[in-house]
Design a protein around this motif. Structure first.
Motif, short mmCIF file in Angstrom:
data_model
loop_
_atom_site.label_atom_id
_atom_site.label_comp_id
_atom_site.label_asym_id
_atom_site.label_seq_id
_atom_site.Cartn_x
_atom_site.Cartn_y
_atom_site.Cartn_z
N ILE A 1 0.84 -1.20 0.00
CA ILE A 1 0.00 0.00 0.00
C ILE A 1 0.87 1.25 0.00
CG2 ILE A 1 -0.17 0.04 2.52
CD1 ILE A 1 -2.89 1.16 0.00
N LEU A 2 2.12 1.12 0.46
CA LEU A 2 3.03 2.27 0.45
C LEU A 2 3.40 2.68 -0.97
CD1 LEU A 2 5.40 1.17 3.36
CD2 LEU A 2 3.62 2.93 3.44
N ASN A 3 3.19 1.79 -1.94
CA ASN A 3 3.49 2.10 -3.34
C ASN A 3 2.21 2.14 -4.17
OD1 ASN A 3 5.20 2.57 -5.65
ND2 ASN A 3 4.89 0.42 -6.23
N ARG A 4 1.07 2.36 -3.51
CA ARG A 4 -0.20 2.37 -4.23
C ARG A 4 -1.01 3.58 -3.80
NH1 ARG A 4 -1.64 -3.95 -5.16
NH2 ARG A 4 -2.66 -3.06 -6.98
N THR A 5 -1.92 3.98 -4.68
CA THR A 5 -2.71 5.17 -4.38
C THR A 5 -3.97 5.17 -5.23
OG1 THR A 5 -2.38 7.52 -3.86
CG2 THR A 5 -1.80 6.80 -6.11
N PRO A 6 -5.03 5.88 -4.82
CA PRO A 6 -6.27 5.91 -5.59
C PRO A 6 -6.10 6.71 -6.89
CG PRO A 6 -6.63 6.62 -3.32
CD PRO A 6 -5.16 6.61 -3.54
N LEU A 7 -6.34 6.07 -8.00
CA LEU A 7 -6.24 6.73 -9.31
C LEU A 7 -7.33 6.20 -10.23
CD1 LEU A 7 -2.38 6.58 -10.02
CD2 LEU A 7 -3.71 8.64 -9.49
N LEU A 8 -7.67 6.99 -11.21
CA LEU A 8 -8.56 6.52 -12.27
C LEU A 8 -7.80 5.54 -13.16
CD1 LEU A 8 -10.13 9.93 -13.34
CD2 LEU A 8 -11.23 8.15 -11.99
N ASP A 9 -8.51 4.57 -13.69
CA ASP A 9 -7.88 3.64 -14.62
C ASP A 9 -7.27 4.39 -15.80
OD1 ASP A 9 -8.47 1.42 -13.14
OD2 ASP A 9 -10.33 0.97 -14.21
N GLU A 10 -7.97 5.43 -16.25
CA GLU A 10 -7.49 6.21 -17.39
C GLU A 10 -6.14 6.87 -17.07
OE1 GLU A 10 -8.93 10.02 -20.13
OE2 GLU A 10 -10.06 9.42 -18.36
N THR A 11 -6.03 7.40 -15.86
CA THR A 11 -4.76 8.02 -15.45
C THR A 11 -3.65 6.99 -15.38
OG1 THR A 11 -5.94 9.72 -14.20
CG2 THR A 11 -3.63 9.35 -13.62
N ASN A 12 -3.97 5.83 -14.85
CA ASN A 12 -2.96 4.77 -14.77
C ASN A 12 -2.48 4.36 -16.16
OD1 ASN A 12 -1.46 2.72 -13.22
ND2 ASN A 12 -2.80 1.28 -14.29
N ARG A 13 -3.42 4.28 -17.11
CA ARG A 13 -3.04 3.86 -18.47
C ARG A 13 -2.25 4.95 -19.18
NH1 ARG A 13 -8.38 2.13 -18.67
NH2 ARG A 13 -8.91 3.93 -19.98
N HIS A 14 -2.73 6.19 -19.12
CA HIS A 14 -2.16 7.25 -19.95
C HIS A 14 -0.98 7.99 -19.30
CE1 HIS A 14 -5.23 6.63 -22.90
NE2 HIS A 14 -6.21 6.93 -22.05
N VAL A 15 -0.89 7.97 -17.98
CA VAL A 15 0.20 8.70 -17.31
C VAL A 15 1.30 7.74 -16.86
CG1 VAL A 15 0.82 10.11 -15.31
CG2 VAL A 15 -1.30 10.56 -16.55
N ILE A 16 0.91 6.66 -16.18
CA ILE A 16 1.92 5.78 -15.59
C ILE A 16 2.29 4.65 -16.53
CG2 ILE A 16 2.43 4.25 -13.64
CD1 ILE A 16 0.58 5.94 -11.93
#
Length: 744
Positions: A515-530
């Motif tokens: 959980i120290l390396n996780r955070t609430p994000l939109l799926d879209e943000t995860n796909r397009h940013v990360i």
């Protein structure tokens, strides 16, 4: 209770006779017969191989109990039996035995044909047990075998229905089977066929042995049972039944109460069908039981199965009065009262779930991020209790319920036996709301343990700590990295900050999933940013488009501190950098728990939260200054203030077994139990002012600034609203105190 339990055994013959006579009936709350055809076969195999097949739990019946539990015959038995026992545990085994050995002319549940069970005697006598026991559907061939004993003898086909036929049926079959092979032996001898003689001779010998085996089995194989006395109360039966496990399925008190309420014209299952849509956010098969538990907690502060029975309309509960006498009380007078309490409890659960889902209240974005489903009955009952308080007590009541909730989450309180915990917590928190000095031990445990939480090992949603921290990020206002907005609650999921693919290649453990390396994000943000990029690649892209200050501010809402942000930007990001990052985020999480939960700044706006933290910083500086300038001169503290601090210290010591008496015996330790107004009085007292006059310009100015600061603090902490004048005066006093330089 010992006298109400009678251990005993049935022989197989005796048990089958009782099954045929309809001596066993099944209460309505039992699940339907659901064994598969091969389960029945395996049971018969176990019996014929002399294996233990478990004991039965039976309740000696009487007409009132048969009626109260809406009992029905064993599956396949006609309704004209002579009921004697109510089956509490063993229905599946008894029904399987009845179906295989009595062979009622009906199909198995969810099947279109009747199944016939048999033993291939030749395989059985050769100890080829995997091939010896079988079943088949009633085909033309099987029908012919059933009706032609000679064909059965020839094919070594022993129908198990013969075991249950009783009378001379089994001895006659064995005699016919033996005689058939004796005749075959005589024929072989007449022909002088030596090979055939040996074969049929073995068959004839095995026929005799099998006959003796059947006689011994039916007369000597025993199935144990415990018989409960017929006069045992239904409340005890309720408690016993819900503790029984059969094939890994915990039997349900809801089904039991549904059966008991039917004679009272209450259809609990229908009431549940109407209610479950209102509670559908939570994915749990126990929600119907939770409604009953909320009802029970509200009515009697207990919710274990044996207490749920007292919800029966008109049922008397034995209680002990304060003077030691035994008395009776009825919790629910009639069915109308039951329905009213049911509706109240459904509403309490619905409102509690809505509160948990609220992003500023508890931050549960979906059912999978609910730390504990099992906490719902206690939480819902406490919320309902607070709603019934006088208006001026609800704010404080809600604050204490919230504190208890988070203390439960981060101490894993609801991971064990929950019914007793829920009842105890409801009583303790209710008392605490009524008396602030009656703080539950759980609260102090939470305060002392939260700094030692090992967050690195929290690697999968579902644990209370993982889910609780995810909720905390939502409540902290974690903003989307693309839009900068707080996303809609249902759209959030937890995603990796440093990609999982990098961790799988570069780390020797699973810490990349923490959980120290996780955070609430939109799926879209995860796909397009990360995607699969490292932070030192995707963060500069965000900075280039939005500016560094803006990006830093957004990541701070995810408890990624400036120091953690700088680590993520490092070139040639290494496992050592990752370790440094998660250590920094661990610190941020612990600070957030302390600030938002322990110090209760959760409900404050970001600006007021910042002001409250600044007030605390000033307060700590003043305490340190007083302790330094006065040394350990306890007599320099005004008596009325010393008495208050000592009283608070005694209370804290009672609540905290790890209380450091040596430290809190010092002036610095004692001052931790003083407030702003008391600090002001210490400085302005006649005996102390001379030492502080070189630091502060005048008594009047000191008094004014302390009062402004205390007014703003009190407004923040109690009313949760701060008018503009109070806020500006408070901000001015903060600036004034920041310029104060103590002269030591």
């Amino acid at each position: 209770m010992r006298d109400a339990q009678k251990p005993n055994q049935f022989t197989l013959n005796n048990l089958l006779s009782r099954l045929q006579e309809g001596r066993f009936v099944v209460p309505d709350f039992q699940r339907e017969f659901e064994w598969s055809p091969w389960d029945i076969r395996d049971l018969m195999r176990s019996i014929f191989l002399d294996y233990y097949v478990g004991s039965l739990l039976l309740w000696k019946g009487k007409e009132a109990n048969f009626s109260a539990l809406a009992c029905e015959p064993i599956y396949g038995h006609p309704s004209d039996g002579s009921p004697e026992h109510i089956v509490l545990d063993g229905q599946q085994r008894l029904t399987a035995l009845y179906y295989a050995c009595v062979a009622p002319d009906i199909p198995l549940p969810n099947r279109s044909n009747r199944a016939i069970y048999f033993i291939k005697v030749d395989h059985f006598m050769r100890e080829e047990y995997d091939d010896a026991f079988g079943y088949d559907w009633r085909s033309r061939r099987i029908a012919k075998l059933e009706n032609d004993p000679t064909l059965q003898y020839q094919e070594h086909f022993f129908p198990l229905s013969i075991v249950g036929a009783g009378g001379w049926e089994m001895p006659t079959w064995v005699q016919g089977y033996t005689q058939f092979w004796q005749d075959k032996l005589s024929e072989a001898n007449e022909r002088g066929d030596n090979a055939e003689i040996e074969r049929v001779k073995l068959c004839a010998e095995n026929a005799k042995k099998f006959g003796k085996f059947l006689k011994d089995l039916t007369e000597q194989y025993q199935i144990s049972y415990i018989e409960l006395d017929k006069d045992l109360g239904l409340d005890k039966i309720c408690d016993i039944f819900t503790q029984i496990n059969s094939k890994g399925i915990r039997l349900d008190v809801f089904d039991l109460l549904n059966a008991l309420l039917k004679p009272k014209d209450l259809q609990l299952k229908f009431m549940w069908r109407e209610a479950k849509g209102r509670l559908s956010f939570v994915d749990s098969p126990k929600l119907n039981v939770y409604i009953l538990q909320v009802m029970s907690i509200l009515k009697q502060a207990y919710c274990s199965p044996k207490y749920l029975y007292y919800l029966m309309p008109g049922h008397e509960k034995t209680i002990r009065t304060p003077d030691g006498h035994i008395d009776k009380e009825v919790l629910i007078e009639n069915t109308e009262d039951f329905v009213d309490l049911w509706n109240t409890s459904v509403g309490a659960l619905e409102q509690a779930i809505d509160m948990l889902r609220h992003p500023q209240e508890f931050g549960v974005t979906s059912s999978k991020y609910l730390p504990y489903v099992s906490i719902l009955p206690a939480f819902s009952a406490l919320q309902e209790y607070v709603r019934r308080l006088p208006a001026d007590q609800r704010l404080e009541g809600q604050r204490k319920v919230r504190f208890w909730y988070w203390a439960s989450i981060f101490t894993n309180r609801y991971s064990g036996s929950v019914e007793s915990t829920a009842a105890r917590d409801f009583q303790n928190v209710r008392t605490w709301i009524q008396d602030s000095d009656a703080e539950p031990p759980l609260i102090q445990e939470f305060k002392s343990r939260f700094k030692n939480l090992d967050l690195l090992r929290e690697i999968k949603f579902g644990s209370s700590t993982y889910n609780g921290l995810f909720n905390l990020l939502v409540m902290n206002g974690a903003r989307d990295w693309i839009t900068g907005n707080i996303p809609a609650i249902g759209a959030l999921d937890d995603h990796h900050i440093v990609p999982a693919s990098w961790g799988e290649e570069n780390l020797s453990d699973r810490s990349v999933h923490s959980i120290l390396n996780r955070t609430p994000l939109l799926d879209e943000t995860n796909r397009h940013v990360i995607g699969k990029k490292l932070p030192n690649e995707y963060l500069p892209e965000l900075i280039a488009k939005n500016g560094e200050n803006h990006v830093r501010k957004i990541l701070e809402s995810h408890l990624i501190s400036p120091a953690a942000f700088d680590i993520l930007l490092r070139d040639d990001f290494s496992p050592e950098d990752f370790e440094e990052f998660i250590n920094e985020r661990q610190r941020s999480f612990v600070e957030a728990i302390e600030s938002l939960l322990i110090k209760e700044r959760l409900d404050l706006s970001p600006h007021l939260r910042s002001l409250d933290e600044q007030v605390e910083t000033v307060e700590l500086r003043i305490r340190k200054m007083i302790a330094t300038m006065l040394g350990e001169q306890d007599n320099s503290i005004p008596h009325h203030i010393m008495d208050k601090m000592q009283h608070r210290l005694v209370g804290a010591q009672k609540k905290n077994p790890g209380f450091d008496k040596d430290y809190y015996g010092t002036l610095g330790g004692m001052l931790e139990y003083s407030d702003l107004q008391e600090l002001k009085d210490i400085i302005l007292s006649k005996s102390n002012w001379q030492q502080f006059s070189s630091t502060f310009p005048s008594k009047e100015e000191v008094a004014k600034r302390f009062d402004q600061l205390a007014n703003m603090r009190n407004s923040i902490r109690h009313s949760r609203t701060v008018d503009e004048i109070t806020r500006k005066d408070g901000e001015a006093s903060l600036l004034w105190f920041e310029k104060v330089k103590p002269v030591v």
